[in-house]
Motif scaffolding. Sequence first.
Motif, short mmCIF file in Angstrom:
data_model
loop_
_atom_site.label_atom_id
_atom_site.label_comp_id
_atom_site.label_asym_id
_atom_site.label_seq_id
_atom_site.Cartn_x
_atom_site.Cartn_y
_atom_site.Cartn_z
N THR A 111 0.86 -1.36 0.07
CA THR A 111 0.10 0.04 -0.10
C THR A 111 0.97 1.17 0.11
OG1 THR A 111 -1.96 -1.00 1.19
CG2 THR A 111 -1.79 1.31 1.31
N LEU A 112 0.69 2.08 -0.97
CA LEU A 112 1.54 3.29 -1.23
C LEU A 112 1.06 4.30 0.07
CD1 LEU A 112 3.45 4.40 -3.41
CD2 LEU A 112 1.49 5.74 -4.24
N THR A 113 2.50 4.83 0.57
CA THR A 113 1.92 5.49 2.00
C THR A 113 1.34 6.77 1.34
OG1 THR A 113 3.99 6.72 1.53
CG2 THR A 113 4.01 4.75 2.86
N LEU A 114 0.75 7.50 2.42
CA LEU A 114 0.10 9.00 2.04
C LEU A 114 1.30 9.75 1.29
CD1 LEU A 114 -2.49 10.93 2.14
CD2 LEU A 114 -1.70 11.34 4.46
N GLU A 115 2.38 9.99 2.14
CA GLU A 115 3.31 10.90 1.46
C GLU A 115 3.71 10.53 -0.01
OE1 GLU A 115 8.22 12.03 2.39
OE2 GLU A 115 7.14 10.57 3.55
N ARG A 116 3.89 9.25 -0.21
CA ARG A 116 4.25 8.89 -1.50
C ARG A 116 3.14 8.98 -2.48
NH1 ARG A 116 7.95 3.23 -1.43
NH2 ARG A 116 9.40 3.80 -0.04
N ARG A 117 1.81 8.85 -2.15
CA ARG A 117 0.81 9.22 -2.96
C ARG A 117 0.83 10.64 -3.52
NH1 ARG A 117 -4.09 5.22 -2.08
NH2 ARG A 117 -2.98 3.65 -1.06
N ARG A 118 1.20 11.60 -2.50
CA ARG A 118 1.32 12.89 -2.76
C ARG A 118 2.37 13.14 -3.70
NH1 ARG A 118 0.23 14.20 2.95
NH2 ARG A 118 -2.23 14.83 3.04
N ARG A 119 3.56 12.57 -3.63
CA ARG A 119 4.50 12.84 -4.48
C ARG A 119 4.47 12.40 -5.62
NH1 ARG A 119 10.28 10.75 -1.88
NH2 ARG A 119 10.92 11.50 -3.98
N VAL A 120 3.70 11.20 -5.88
CA VAL A 120 3.36 10.72 -7.23
C VAL A 120 2.48 11.77 -7.93
CG1 VAL A 120 2.07 8.88 -8.26
CG2 VAL A 120 3.80 8.01 -6.52
N LEU A 121 1.45 12.31 -7.40
CA LEU A 121 0.65 13.14 -7.95
C LEU A 121 1.21 14.38 -8.35
CD1 LEU A 121 -2.72 12.98 -6.11
CD2 LEU A 121 -2.40 12.13 -8.00
N GLU A 122 2.37 14.82 -7.63
CA GLU A 122 3.62 16.07 -7.84
C GLU A 122 4.00 15.80 -9.15
OE1 GLU A 122 5.28 16.57 -4.07
OE2 GLU A 122 3.43 17.56 -3.17
N LEU A 123 4.53 14.48 -9.21
CA LEU A 123 5.28 14.11 -10.20
C LEU A 123 4.55 14.06 -11.57
CD1 LEU A 123 7.11 10.76 -9.09
CD2 LEU A 123 8.24 13.08 -9.41
N ALA A 124 3.18 13.90 -11.48
CA ALA A 124 2.33 13.77 -12.65
C ALA A 124 2.34 15.27 -13.14
CB ALA A 124 1.05 13.21 -12.35
N VAL A 125 2.11 16.25 -12.44
CA VAL A 125 1.97 17.37 -12.72
C VAL A 125 3.01 17.96 -13.28
CG1 VAL A 125 1.29 19.77 -11.89
CG2 VAL A 125 -0.07 17.90 -11.08
N ARG A 126 4.38 17.96 -12.53
CA ARG A 126 5.47 18.33 -12.65
C ARG A 126 6.02 17.98 -14.26
NH1 ARG A 126 8.12 18.01 -8.39
NH2 ARG A 126 9.07 16.04 -8.60
N HIS A 127 5.89 16.65 -14.28
CA HIS A 127 6.45 15.90 -15.67
C HIS A 127 5.16 16.07 -16.79
CE1 HIS A 127 10.36 15.17 -14.24
NE2 HIS A 127 9.99 14.72 -13.15
N GLN A 128 4.03 16.26 -16.35
CA GLN A 128 2.91 16.00 -17.26
C GLN A 128 2.68 14.52 -18.04
OE1 GLN A 128 2.86 19.33 -20.26
NE2 GLN A 128 2.14 20.99 -18.67
N THR A 129 2.49 13.94 -16.82
CA THR A 129 2.65 12.36 -17.27
C THR A 129 1.20 11.83 -16.48
OG1 THR A 129 5.05 12.04 -17.27
CG2 THR A 129 3.69 10.31 -16.86
N LEU A 130 0.63 11.08 -17.45
CA LEU A 130 -0.69 10.63 -16.81
C LEU A 130 -0.29 9.25 -15.73
CD1 LEU A 130 -2.87 10.20 -20.21
CD2 LEU A 130 -3.67 11.49 -18.00
#
Length: 403
Positions: free
Chosen positions: A183-202
Amino acid sequence: MQPAPSYPFAQRLGHVETSAIREVFKLLGRPGIISFAGGFPDSALFDVAHIEEAARQALAQQAAQALQYGATEGFMPLREQLAALMQARGASVRAEQLIVTTGSQQALDLVGKTLAEPGCKVIVEGPTFLAAIQCFRLYGAQVISAPADAHGVQPGALERLIEEHRPRFVYLIPTFGNPGGATLTLERRRRVLELAVRHQTLIIEDDPYGQLWFDAPPPPSLLALTSEVPGSRDWLIHCGSLSKILSPGLRLGWMTAPAPLLAQAVMCKQFSDANTSAFAQAVAANYLAAGHLGQALENARRVYARRARVMGQALHEQLGQAIAFTPPQGGLFIWARLTGAGGALADGAALAPKAIAQGVAFVPGAPFFATQPEAATLRLSFATAGEDDIREGVARLARALRV
């Protein structure tokens, strides 16, 4: 003798092979086999009485809609119920923002059809859902594994892979993943979403197991967390399923995505099946509207939690240092690694036939990796075996290790 005919198969079929899980199932016809191989919910836990009630209601009150062709996007009463389900889990979703699919597997197929093409790159967790790897490869994608641990995908490594490969999308099962159970931790979930925005990756979030928690609910879904990460909703596709929490036989899933992506998915679904079974949708809509899901989930969580603990205890007692695993906090699986301690076998594929000979089946872990397979791994499902069978099955597994 006439030569066998040669058929002009599509070149894309050369990129996939038959499922290792389905191959294991072919060996399960022998009497007395205890199976830890499947990823099925226990049919004894299906809420048959209330599903029957919902089906009768569909025929008595909604026959004109339930027995007819329907909208490709789905039966609106079910879409409303699914939106309410996600809203109760913290995600802001309207009925018109989702489509109903024929199981979440069709949602993944629609992702492949609309986004993947020969030569493109896709990143998945290592390990991940085998059918997702096969689906994306079928459409010509080069599938790359991102490192994952007991807390899910590692964001730092994921970002490096995104920067290197510029993938069409990243596919994740953040909650009680199949097969890893992480289970992805809460902190890692936020970081994944931030990566999506920063790199414009789905990011594709597949969430079939999120409600099957044992002692405490998991962190909010990526979809729910998009409200905390500005711009991330534009880079997230969320896929859900009723298969593990209601019934896989109804073949009902759903998909929510940014409007332009959802429109393309609807178009592709028109070519595929026109619409998901209207009758199944009506049954599910009635069932959910009647409020029966909560009690059914409580019962399933209690049973699966107990079986997971029994399997974990049996593995410790019977296999000792020869196996390592993190006890799952939800879902249907234990993901384990053979350590080779004491000279025991440390190859899941080599152990599988020995286990079958002893009367127990599991799925070797290597096929769940798109790249760099780990031979020592295996997936064990505790979902469909009773507690006594779990203990006996683990004892047989221990004997297979010693053969």
